[in-house]
Design an enzyme around this catalytic site. Structure first.
Site, PDB file in Angstrom:
ATOM      1  N   HIS A  46      45.484  25.856  28.925  1.00 18.81           N
ATOM      2  CA  HIS A  46      46.548  26.870  28.895  1.00 18.81           C
ATOM      3  C   HIS A  46      45.897  28.249  28.900  1.00 18.81           C
ATOM      4  O   HIS A  46      44.824  28.446  28.338  1.00 18.81           O
ATOM      5  CB  HIS A  46      47.406  26.680  27.641  1.00 18.81           C
ATOM      6  N   GLU A 103      46.360  30.817  27.278  1.00 26.25           N
ATOM      7  CA  GLU A 103      46.012  31.367  25.953  1.00 26.25           C
ATOM      8  C   GLU A 103      44.723  30.743  25.427  1.00 26.25           C
ATOM      9  O   GLU A 103      43.944  31.387  24.729  1.00 26.25           O
ATOM     10  CB  GLU A 103      47.191  31.157  24.979  1.00 26.25           C
ATOM     11  N   GLY A 147      57.688  27.964  27.422  1.00 26.85           N
ATOM     12  CA  GLY A 147      57.238  28.414  26.107  1.00 26.85           C
ATOM     13  C   GLY A 147      58.426  28.862  25.281  1.00 26.85           C
ATOM     14  O   GLY A 147      59.153  28.047  24.701  1.00 26.85           O
ATOM     15  N   GLY A 148      58.660  30.182  25.255  1.00 27.53           N
ATOM     16  CA  GLY A 148      59.690  30.772  24.396  1.00 27.53           C
ATOM     17  C   GLY A 148      61.039  30.068  24.434  1.00 27.53           C
ATOM     18  O   GLY A 148      61.633  29.798  23.380  1.00 27.53           O
ATOM     19  N   ASN A 156      56.318  24.000  25.329  1.00 23.65           N
ATOM     20  CA  ASN A 156      55.086  24.327  24.594  1.00 23.65           C
ATOM     21  C   ASN A 156      55.481  25.184  23.401  1.00 23.65           C
ATOM     22  O   ASN A 156      55.863  26.344  23.571  1.00 23.65           O
ATOM     23  CB  ASN A 156      54.133  25.089  25.535  1.00 23.65           C
ATOM     24  N   TRP A 157      55.390  24.594  22.205  1.00 16.37           N
ATOM     25  CA  TRP A 157      55.851  25.307  21.012  1.00 16.37           C
ATOM     26  C   TRP A 157      54.771  26.218  20.425  1.00 16.37           C
ATOM     27  O   TRP A 157      55.000  26.867  19.407  1.00 16.37           O
ATOM     28  CB  TRP A 157      56.366  24.308  19.970  1.00 16.37           C
ATOM     29  N   LYS A 158      53.599  26.218  21.025  1.00 14.52           N
ATOM     30  CA  LYS A 158      52.510  27.114  20.591  1.00 14.52           C
ATOM     31  C   LYS A 158      52.353  27.051  19.059  1.00 14.52           C
ATOM     32  O   LYS A 158      52.565  26.006  18.471  1.00 14.52           O
ATOM     33  CB  LYS A 158      52.765  28.528  21.090  1.00 14.52           C
ATOM     34  N   GLY A 193      55.307  34.564  28.769  1.00 17.51           N
ATOM     35  CA  GLY A 193      55.776  35.297  27.594  1.00 17.51           C
ATOM     36  C   GLY A 193      56.108  36.751  27.880  1.00 17.51           C
ATOM     37  O   GLY A 193      56.274  37.548  26.956  1.00 17.51           O
ATOM     38  N   GLU A 238      50.769  28.332  36.143  1.00 17.05           N
ATOM     39  CA  GLU A 238      51.310  29.319  35.220  1.00 17.05           C
ATOM     40  C   GLU A 238      50.649  30.668  35.476  1.00 17.05           C
ATOM     41  O   GLU A 238      49.575  30.951  34.924  1.00 17.05           O
ATOM     42  CB  GLU A 238      51.022  28.894  33.784  1.00 17.05           C
ATOM     43  N   SER A 256      58.001  32.240  31.815  1.00 15.54           N
ATOM     44  CA  SER A 256      59.336  32.811  31.569  1.00 15.54           C
ATOM     45  C   SER A 256      60.459  32.028  32.240  1.00 15.54           C
ATOM     46  O   SER A 256      61.403  32.611  32.785  1.00 15.54           O
ATOM     47  CB  SER A 256      59.361  34.287  31.984  1.00 15.54           C
TER      48      SER A 256
END
Ligand code: PEP
Length: 251
Positions: free
Chosen positions: A96, A98, A235-236, A10-12, A174, A168, A214
């Site tokens: 998600h 967010e 993600g990251g 997920n590149w957000k 994150g 999640e 993470s």
């Protein structure tokens, strides 16, 4: 029971179109020859057509990060499932944390978006998870049960088999805090059982349940060794192809 693992990035709200293309091409190159794992990246909607073209014919699949449930009309700023499909994407993230936290995505909205995604021929990756407060108050299973019941209300067995569920825990996204193997094991077992009870055993056994929060090259192997973990939403650590490939090649 064969469930092909899915490792999804997920590149957000990172990477412009050209930057996303460069990363996607690098990932496609690095993942040549990877067997028995589905790979997906979700860049910003603006980059979907470019990235889809860049990875066409490779092992990398493309997903959107969100969609709107209407097919078309006066919904300024929104993107429909058909538009995402026409841009070359095959997956879409829904609900998600967010989106839930900053954009008001509720379980009812998740349900409508999941329906729209399936109708458009997309594979929905439906995200669920408890907050730190909910876990501390021992409400984790209550929250997850509600998110599954309300978010997947009215779906048929075939649809449940097609979609992907992503656990999640919000407190692990994150933050660098990963849920322990025991915590993930306990939740994924609970989710599999919940799917089996709500949607009947055999087919629900085929639904892929991902873990996200993470995930990194150094913890992916332990997480993937858990019986009911069928992949990871990252993600990251998915932003850099040279790092992400070490998650994809976890075996
Ligand atoms: C995510 O955004 O879905 C996620 C799991 O992020 P991270 O891997 O950075 O925790």
């Amino acid at each position: 029971m064969s469930r092909t693992p899915l490792i999804a990035g997920n590149w957000k709200m990172h990477k412009t179109g050209p930057e996303a293309v460069d990363s996607a091409k690098r990932l496609a190159q690095l993942s040549e020859g990877v067997a028995d794992v589905d790979i997906m990246i979700a860049p910003t909607s603006l980059a979907l057509p470019l990235v889809s073209q860049a990875v066409a014919g490779t092992q990398v699949r493309v997903g959107a990060q969100n969609l709107y449930f209407e097919k078309q009309g006066a919904f300024t700023g929104e993107v429909s499932g058909d538009m995402i499909r026409a841009a070359g994407a095959e997956y879409v993230l829904i609900g998600h944390s967010e989106r839930r936290q900053f954009f008001g995505d509720t379980d009812a909205l998740v349900c409508r978006k999941t329906r729209a995604a399936l109708d458009a021929g997309l594979i929905p990756v439906v995200c669920i998870g408890e907050t730190e407060k909910e876990r501390d108050e021992e409400k984790t299973f209550f929250v997850l049960d509600k998110q599954v019941s309300d978010g997947l209300k009215g779906f048929g067995l075939e649809e449940i088999r097609t979609l992907v569920l992503a656990y999640e825990p919000v407190w692990a996204i994150g933050t660098g805090k990963t849920a322990s193997v025991e915590q993930v094991e306990e939740v994924h077992r609970f989710l599999r059982k919940t799917l089996e009870e709500k949607f009947s055993g055999a087919l629900a056994k085929e639904t892929r349940i991902l873990y996200g929060g993470s995930v990194k090259p150094d913890n992916v192997k332990d997480l993937m060794s858990i019986e009911d973990v069928d992949g990871a939403l990252v993600g990251g650590a998915s932003l850099d192809a040279d790092k992400f490939i070490n998650i994809i090649r976890y075996q």
